[in-house]
Each structure stands twice: as C-alpha cells, then as structure tokens.
Write a protein that holds these residues in place. Structure first.
Motif, short mmCIF file in Angstrom:
data_model
loop_
_atom_site.label_atom_id
_atom_site.label_comp_id
_atom_site.label_asym_id
_atom_site.label_seq_id
_atom_site.Cartn_x
_atom_site.Cartn_y
_atom_site.Cartn_z
N ARG A 68 7.49 -3.29 6.42
CA ARG A 68 8.72 -2.22 6.98
C ARG A 68 8.08 -1.25 5.36
NH1 ARG A 68 14.98 -3.11 6.56
NH2 ARG A 68 14.69 -1.22 7.52
N THR A 69 8.35 -0.15 6.44
CA THR A 69 8.18 1.51 5.33
C THR A 69 9.38 1.88 5.32
OG1 THR A 69 6.49 1.99 6.81
CG2 THR A 69 6.88 3.83 5.58
N TYR A 70 8.70 2.49 3.37
CA TYR A 70 10.23 3.04 2.90
C TYR A 70 9.19 4.21 2.15
CZ TYR A 70 11.73 -1.86 2.51
OH TYR A 70 12.06 -3.14 3.54
N ARG A 71 10.52 4.93 2.42
CA ARG A 71 9.95 6.68 1.51
C ARG A 71 10.47 6.03 0.02
NH1 ARG A 71 11.23 12.20 4.72
NH2 ARG A 71 10.78 13.48 3.19
N VAL B 168 4.49 0.99 2.26
CA VAL B 168 4.28 -0.20 2.81
C VAL B 168 4.12 -1.54 2.29
CG1 VAL B 168 2.99 -1.65 4.97
CG2 VAL B 168 2.59 1.28 4.68
N ALA B 169 5.13 -2.34 2.58
CA ALA B 169 5.53 -3.16 1.41
C ALA B 169 5.96 -4.59 2.59
CB ALA B 169 6.84 -3.02 1.12
N GLU C 84 -1.41 3.83 11.62
CA GLU C 84 -1.49 3.63 13.08
C GLU C 84 -0.69 3.25 13.94
OE1 GLU C 84 -5.80 3.05 13.14
OE2 GLU C 84 -6.43 5.22 12.35
N ARG C 85 -0.72 1.43 14.12
CA ARG C 85 0.56 1.09 14.95
C ARG C 85 1.78 2.04 15.14
NH1 ARG C 85 -3.00 -3.16 13.17
NH2 ARG C 85 -1.23 -4.36 12.70
N SER C 86 2.03 1.14 12.77
CA SER C 86 3.25 1.86 13.36
C SER C 86 3.89 3.38 13.27
CB SER C 86 3.77 1.00 11.27
OG SER C 86 4.96 1.75 11.46
N GLY D 64 0.55 -1.27 0.25
CA GLY D 64 -0.06 -0.13 0.32
C GLY D 64 0.92 1.51 0.33
N LEU D 65 0.31 2.21 -0.11
CA LEU D 65 0.61 3.83 -0.49
C LEU D 65 0.42 4.89 1.05
CD1 LEU D 65 1.80 4.28 -4.11
CD2 LEU D 65 3.06 4.24 -2.64
N VAL D 66 0.57 5.26 0.86
CA VAL D 66 0.32 6.15 2.00
C VAL D 66 0.99 7.96 1.87
CG1 VAL D 66 -0.04 6.75 5.17
CG2 VAL D 66 0.30 4.38 4.19
N LEU D 67 0.45 9.11 2.38
CA LEU D 67 0.43 10.03 1.98
C LEU D 67 0.47 11.12 3.25
CD1 LEU D 67 1.12 12.33 0.27
CD2 LEU D 67 -1.33 12.97 -0.49
#
Length: 321
Positions: free
Chosen positions: A192-195, A184-185, A222-224, A173-176
């Motif tokens: 994990r989260t990658y910019r 998010v991958a 939200e948890r992360s 997924g993608l988060v802005l």
C-alpha cells in the motif's frame, strides 16, 4: 556519511590548486570546525596535504599527486556533474554522496567536457513541486528512508482523518510525486501507499524483512497510479465550452485529461461553443472543478452534476447580492 564527505573533500581539493577552510566548508555544507577535523582525518589516511597559514593560506594537495576516477563514460560524467545536489536527494541523506560524485567528476573531466557539463547545468533544472502549493512537510522522511535502506520492519503512527492509526510495515520504497513523498510498504499479503507527511511517529524494529521476489518499485507505482486515477474518474460529464472555456479547461482539470477530451471533441457549433466529454469524479467534486470556468461552461449531463453545478452557482450568487 563522514566517509562520503572525506571523498568529496579529496576530489574538491584535487579540482582546485588551493582552497581556504572557509571555502571548503561552504562547498561541502559543514562548519569550519568540522572542516578542520576532516582535513586532519584526510591527512591521517595518507593523503599528502599541505596547510598554509596566513591571510592567503589554505589547504592544498602536494603537487603531482592525484587520485584517479575510472569506469565512467564522458556522457555519464557530464550527467552526474550537471545533476548537482537535488534537494530531494539531500532530504534522503544522499546529498553528500552526490557531492562526492560531483567533485570526482569535476576533478577528472577534461576542460571541454567540464564546460559542456556547466553549459548543460545552466540550461536544465528539475523543480518537482507544482505551482501554488507548499512542499509537503515530511518530518520523518530520514527515518523512513533508513528503514527502506536497512529493510527494517517499522511501526508507524499514521494520521487518518481526525485520528491516528498504528501499522507495522515493511518499507519497500519511496516515491517523490509533485513535491510529495510517498512510502510504498508491504502489509499483509500486499503493498500500500502511505503519504510520508502524515506519519506522526516512526519506530524501526529489530526484525528485518525480505523484499518480495520480483518486486519492482517503478512498475508497481505506475500500475498503482493508473488504478488510482481510474478510481477517481467515476462520472462521464458532458459540457459545452466557449472558446475561452476550451482554452482554460487544462487549468481547472487534469491537463492531460483536458487535452485528450478536446482532441476527441467534434467541431464547434454555430455559436462557437464545443461539446466535450470529461471523465471526472463524483458530482460535487466535478461541479467544483467546473466552477473554475465560470460563465464559459454549461454542464449538459449527467443531471446530478448539472444540479450540483447550478446549486453551487446559485449559492455564490446569493452570497454576492
């Protein structure tokens, strides 16, 4: 994307009695040459269109012909109409889809609801990035979004520090967040989260992946985020603030954190200064943040933050002698 654009064209024409090729091209964000092709394609699908040459000519639907829009409540229609085409959706390649929905709603809304939607759109606007910062340059966002849509395992080159690392990821997924895109991958047994702005290269592999059962992007984020914020708050710092310092505190540390700390603080002392406890990061970072308050703050404890603050202030004074 062309099918979405043709739908947008259809309902744009339905909402207007007539429009020139130039007007339609501007409304849908394409060239006039593309619009000529789209008009011909729409006519080939059986939509009854008249084209009128000349200075005052244009394109219009045959009188009395309409397509219907079903399944939306009036509130949903107003919401879609008021959304317009946010830049974030356009970056993901969804701008045309939202344009199509916008045109459909505009074509079928009763006049009173159309006026209500326009009234709303002129009074509420979402501007995600924070002040005094440029938007993140996410050059590979479209490719990453495609990998998310298609559930394609993806090889990325990711900038970390001064070097590059390669990872094979399952894009979930993608988060802005505040004008910055994050991917998010899945990797290994976790996520994990990658910019996205730090991704230097993207290769969509032939292999597809299965999304983890029960994975919910919003809940995971939200948890992360909460865990990340807690990890940064390593030091409990006690400070004394003048009235001006207390007013300025939300501008130099997280605003929610500042408001909560001020609400929990006791009454001001005889000199008008207030003692406040702040959960901040490591000493050097905490001192750097508090320097923004200048002479309106005194660091009480811990000693490491007080010493770092005093050292930074001393070096600033020496430089400005």
């Amino acid at each position: 994307m062309r099918a979405e654009r043709l739908v947008a064209l259809l309902f744009t024409l339905q909402s207007r009695r007539s429009a020139t090729i130039a007007e339609l091209a501007e409304a849908l964000g394409v060239s006039e040459r593309t619009m000529h092709r789209d008009v011909a394609a729409l006519r080939d699908t059986g939509v009854p269109l008249w084209t009128e040459p000349g200075r005052h000519g244009g394109v219009r639907l045959v009188d009395g012909w309409r397509s219907r829009l079903d399944g939306l409540t009036s509130r949903e229609a107003v919401a879609i109409f008021a959304m317009g085409v946010p830049r974030a959706l356009a970056e993901l390649g969804l701008g045309t889809a939202v344009s199509a929905a916008h045109a459909k709603v505009s074509a079928t809304l009763p006049a009173a609801l159309r006026e209500q939607a326009q009234h709303l759109a002129q009074r509420f606007h979402l501007d995600a990035p924070g002040w005094f910062r440029r938007e993140d340059e996410a050059g590979h966002l479209a490719a990453v979004a495609r990998a998310v849509w298609e559930q394609r395992r993806t090889l990325v080159s990711y900038r970390r520090g001064d070097g590059l690392v390669e990872r094979v990821l399952d894009p979930l997924g993608l988060v802005l967040k505040a004008g910055v895109w994050y991917l998010v991958a899945g990797i290994g047994d976790g996520a994990r989260t990658y910019r996205v702005g730090r991704i230097e290269a993207v290769e969509l592999l032939d292999e597809r992946f299965e999304r983890p059962a029960g994975f919910d992007l919003v809940s995971w984020w939200e948890r992360s985020s909460a865990q990340f914020e807690r990890s940064l708050q390593r030091a409990r710092v006690r400070v004394r603030l003048s009235p001006a310092g207390a007013r300025a505190l939300p501008r130099v540390v997280d605003a929610d954190l500042a408001v909560a700390a001020l609400e929990q603080a006791g009454p001001p002392g005889p000199d008008g200064w207030t003692e406040v406890d702040l959960p901040l990061e490591e000493p050097e970072i905490a001192a750097g943040q508090l320097l923004g308050l200048g002479v309106e703050v005194e660091v009480v404890e811990p000693p490491a933050v007080r010493a770092a603050f005093a050292d930074a202030a001393r070096r600033m004074a020496d430089r400005h002698r």
